[in-house]
Design an enzyme around this catalytic site. Structure first.
Site, PDB file in Angstrom:
ATOM      1  N   GLY A  45     -63.299 -30.289 -37.405  1.00 60.82           N
ATOM      2  CA  GLY A  45     -63.289 -28.938 -36.843  1.00 60.82           C
ATOM      3  C   GLY A  45     -62.238 -28.091 -37.530  1.00 60.82           C
ATOM      4  O   GLY A  45     -61.208 -28.610 -37.980  1.00 60.82           O
ATOM      5  N   GLN A  50     -56.710 -21.100 -39.350  1.00 61.57           N
ATOM      6  CA  GLN A  50     -56.055 -22.218 -40.043  1.00 61.57           C
ATOM      7  C   GLN A  50     -56.055 -22.015 -41.563  1.00 61.57           C
ATOM      8  O   GLN A  50     -55.300 -22.684 -42.265  1.00 61.57           O
ATOM      9  CB  GLN A  50     -56.727 -23.552 -39.683  1.00 61.57           C
ATOM     10  CG  GLN A  50     -56.484 -23.975 -38.223  1.00 61.57           C
ATOM     11  CD  GLN A  50     -57.158 -25.275 -37.898  1.00 61.57           C
ATOM     12  OE1 GLN A  50     -58.320 -25.290 -37.513  1.00 61.57           O
ATOM     13  NE2 GLN A  50     -56.453 -26.376 -38.059  1.00 61.57           N
ATOM     14  N   CYS A  95     -55.170 -32.559 -35.500  1.00 56.48           N
ATOM     15  CA  CYS A  95     -55.409 -31.210 -36.002  1.00 56.48           C
ATOM     16  C   CYS A  95     -54.991 -31.144 -37.467  1.00 56.48           C
ATOM     17  O   CYS A  95     -53.929 -31.656 -37.831  1.00 56.48           O
ATOM     18  CB  CYS A  95     -54.577 -30.224 -35.174  1.00 56.48           C
ATOM     19  SG  CYS A  95     -54.731 -28.515 -35.715  1.00 56.48           S
ATOM     20  N   LEU A  96     -55.824 -30.503 -38.285  1.00 55.18           N
ATOM     21  CA  LEU A  96     -55.496 -30.391 -39.718  1.00 55.18           C
ATOM     22  C   LEU A  96     -54.232 -29.568 -39.945  1.00 55.18           C
ATOM     23  O   LEU A  96     -53.613 -29.683 -40.998  1.00 55.18           O
ATOM     24  CB  LEU A  96     -56.676 -29.782 -40.475  1.00 55.18           C
ATOM     25  CG  LEU A  96     -57.889 -30.707 -40.648  1.00 55.18           C
ATOM     26  CD1 LEU A  96     -59.081 -29.938 -41.193  1.00 55.18           C
ATOM     27  CD2 LEU A  96     -57.550 -31.889 -41.562  1.00 55.18           C
ATOM     28  N   HIS A 137     -60.487 -27.177 -28.347  1.00 53.86           N
ATOM     29  CA  HIS A 137     -59.380 -27.283 -29.308  1.00 53.86           C
ATOM     30  C   HIS A 137     -59.430 -26.102 -30.289  1.00 53.86           C
ATOM     31  O   HIS A 137     -58.427 -25.427 -30.524  1.00 53.86           O
ATOM     32  CB  HIS A 137     -59.484 -28.621 -30.050  1.00 53.86           C
ATOM     33  CG  HIS A 137     -58.485 -28.816 -31.145  1.00 53.86           C
ATOM     34  ND1 HIS A 137     -57.455 -29.741 -31.066  1.00 53.86           N
ATOM     35  CD2 HIS A 137     -58.344 -28.207 -32.351  1.00 53.86           C
ATOM     36  CE1 HIS A 137     -56.729 -29.673 -32.172  1.00 53.86           C
ATOM     37  NE2 HIS A 137     -57.247 -28.758 -32.966  1.00 53.86           N
ATOM     38  N   GLU A 138     -60.617 -25.856 -30.860  1.00 58.31           N
ATOM     39  CA  GLU A 138     -60.754 -24.787 -31.858  1.00 58.31           C
ATOM     40  C   GLU A 138     -60.620 -23.406 -31.226  1.00 58.31           C
ATOM     41  O   GLU A 138     -60.052 -22.492 -31.830  1.00 58.31           O
ATOM     42  CB  GLU A 138     -62.097 -24.913 -32.602  1.00 58.31           C
ATOM     43  CG  GLU A 138     -62.307 -26.216 -33.356  1.00 58.31           C
ATOM     44  CD  GLU A 138     -61.186 -26.573 -34.321  1.00 58.31           C
ATOM     45  OE1 GLU A 138     -60.464 -25.672 -34.785  1.00 58.31           O
ATOM     46  OE2 GLU A 138     -61.011 -27.773 -34.596  1.00 58.31           O
ATOM     47  N   HIS A 141     -57.115 -22.338 -31.003  1.00 58.59           N
ATOM     48  CA  HIS A 141     -56.601 -21.768 -32.259  1.00 58.59           C
ATOM     49  C   HIS A 141     -56.858 -20.255 -32.304  1.00 58.59           C
ATOM     50  O   HIS A 141     -56.019 -19.493 -32.784  1.00 58.59           O
ATOM     51  CB  HIS A 141     -57.308 -22.391 -33.469  1.00 58.59           C
ATOM     52  CG  HIS A 141     -56.748 -23.710 -33.909  1.00 58.59           C
ATOM     53  ND1 HIS A 141     -55.469 -23.852 -34.405  1.00 58.59           N
ATOM     54  CD2 HIS A 141     -57.295 -24.950 -33.958  1.00 58.59           C
ATOM     55  CE1 HIS A 141     -55.260 -25.116 -34.737  1.00 58.59           C
ATOM     56  NE2 HIS A 141     -56.350 -25.812 -34.469  1.00 58.59           N
TER      57      HIS A 141
HETATM   58  C1  Y12 Z   1     -61.454 -33.842 -31.036  1.00 61.56           C
HETATM   59  C2  Y12 Z   1     -60.153 -33.445 -31.082  1.00 61.56           C
HETATM   60  C3  Y12 Z   1     -59.753 -32.484 -31.964  1.00 61.56           C
HETATM   61  C4  Y12 Z   1     -60.661 -31.870 -32.778  1.00 61.56           C
HETATM   62  C5  Y12 Z   1     -60.203 -30.802 -33.714  1.00 61.56           C
HETATM   63  C6  Y12 Z   1     -60.473 -31.085 -35.154  1.00 61.56           C
HETATM   64  N1  Y12 Z   1     -59.479 -31.934 -35.709  1.00 61.56           N
HETATM   65  C7  Y12 Z   1     -59.591 -32.487 -36.941  1.00 61.56           C
HETATM   66  O1  Y12 Z   1     -60.597 -32.326 -37.581  1.00 61.56           O
HETATM   67  C8  Y12 Z   1     -58.446 -33.253 -37.448  1.00 61.56           C
HETATM   68  C9  Y12 Z   1     -58.507 -33.896 -38.619  1.00 61.56           C
HETATM   69  C10 Y12 Z   1     -57.376 -34.523 -39.281  1.00 61.56           C
HETATM   70  C11 Y12 Z   1     -57.573 -35.132 -40.523  1.00 61.56           C
HETATM   71  C12 Y12 Z   1     -56.516 -35.680 -41.226  1.00 61.56           C
HETATM   72  O2  Y12 Z   1     -56.730 -36.315 -42.425  1.00 61.56           O
HETATM   73  C13 Y12 Z   1     -56.437 -35.683 -43.641  1.00 61.56           C
HETATM   74  O3  Y12 Z   1     -55.843 -34.629 -43.693  1.00 61.56           O
HETATM   75  C14 Y12 Z   1     -56.939 -36.360 -44.865  1.00 61.56           C
HETATM   76  C15 Y12 Z   1     -55.239 -35.606 -40.709  1.00 61.56           C
HETATM   77  O4  Y12 Z   1     -54.197 -36.067 -41.513  1.00 61.56           O
HETATM   78  C16 Y12 Z   1     -53.437 -37.140 -41.221  1.00 61.56           C
HETATM   79  O5  Y12 Z   1     -53.601 -37.756 -40.203  1.00 61.56           O
HETATM   80  C17 Y12 Z   1     -52.378 -37.469 -42.199  1.00 61.56           C
HETATM   81  C18 Y12 Z   1     -55.036 -35.028 -39.478  1.00 61.56           C
HETATM   82  C19 Y12 Z   1     -56.094 -34.475 -38.763  1.00 61.56           C
HETATM   83  C20 Y12 Z   1     -61.969 -32.257 -32.722  1.00 61.56           C
HETATM   84  C21 Y12 Z   1     -62.372 -33.240 -31.831  1.00 61.56           C
HETATM   85 CO    CO Z   2     -56.643 -27.811 -34.809  1.00 67.72          CO
END
Ligand code: Y12
Ligand code: CO
Length: 171
Positions: A45, A50, A95-96, A137-138, A141
């Site tokens: 997401g 962001q 969260c990214l 969550h989004e 933001h």
């Molecule tokens: C459930 C809860 C939250 C969401 C929001 C969307 N969140 C994400 O997409 C988070 C992704 C994420 C990916 C990572 O990996 C990389 O950057 C390669 C990350 O990095 C580390 O952990 C180092 C952190 C978050 C949707 C559904």
């Molecule tokens: Co986020």
């Protein structure tokens, strides 16, 4: 095009986004860039703020039961409004914009949302489970909020201490 993702504590992440008024080529380009950026960073997401664009635009692309993140399961959500919410659920969120930190967050279990797609067509749909969590969550933001603001006082203190330490070590 892959864009840079803003990382906490960048102040832009606290900005309130505004509604999209033109469903034109520049919106489509923004959505395409958000998709490329989200996939590149292995996210499910992303909100426009962001990548530094304060518009009420978000995308969600959950992984299916077989572990694939299929483009046909992509939601492009513009100017969303929550019409109804009920129930409670908790999920280990990430969260990214706060890479490497995950914690249990409580949210509504079911939501009904009105939103527009990239062509300006309005939809009204009910969401449950992970999709409801991701949408909330989004949508936070879009209001300038991050999931870490929902942590308890003590957890937030620990997060801030660890985050500063990690940032110092990274420099
Ligand atoms: C459930 C809860 C939250 C969401 C929001 C969307 N969140 C994400 O997409 C988070 C992704 C994420 C990916 C990572 O990996 C990389 O950057 C390669 C990350 O990095 C580390 O952990 C180092 C952190 C978050 C949707 C559904
Ligand atoms: Co986020």
């Amino acid at each position: 095009m892959i864009r840079e993702i803003l990382v906490y504590p960048n102040k832009l992440l606290r900005e309130k986004s505004v509604d999209v008024t033109q469903f034109d080529e520049s919106l489509h380009q923004l959505l395409d860039d958000m998709y490329d950026t989200m996939l590149h960073k292995e996210g499910i997401g992303l909100a426009a703020i962001q990548i530094g664009i304060a518009l009420n635009v978000l995308i969600i692309n959950l992984v299916d039961e077989e572990g694939f993140q299929k483009p046909e399961n992509l939601y492009e959500v513009i100017n969303p409004v929550i019409l109804e919410k009920d129930g409670h659920t908790t999920f280990q969120e990430g969260c990214l914009s706060v890479p490497g930190y995950y914690d249990e967050i409580e949210r509504a279990a079911h939501i009904k949302v009105s939103y527009f797609d990239r062509y300006g067509t309005q939809h009204c749909k009910e969401f449950h489970d992970l999709m409801a969590i991701a949408l909330q969550h989004e949508m936070d933001h879009l209001k300038g909020h991050l999931f870490i603001e929902k942590l308890s006082y003590l957890k937030r203190k620990k997060f801030e201490k660890d985050w500063k330490k990690q940032q110092k070590a990274g420099k």
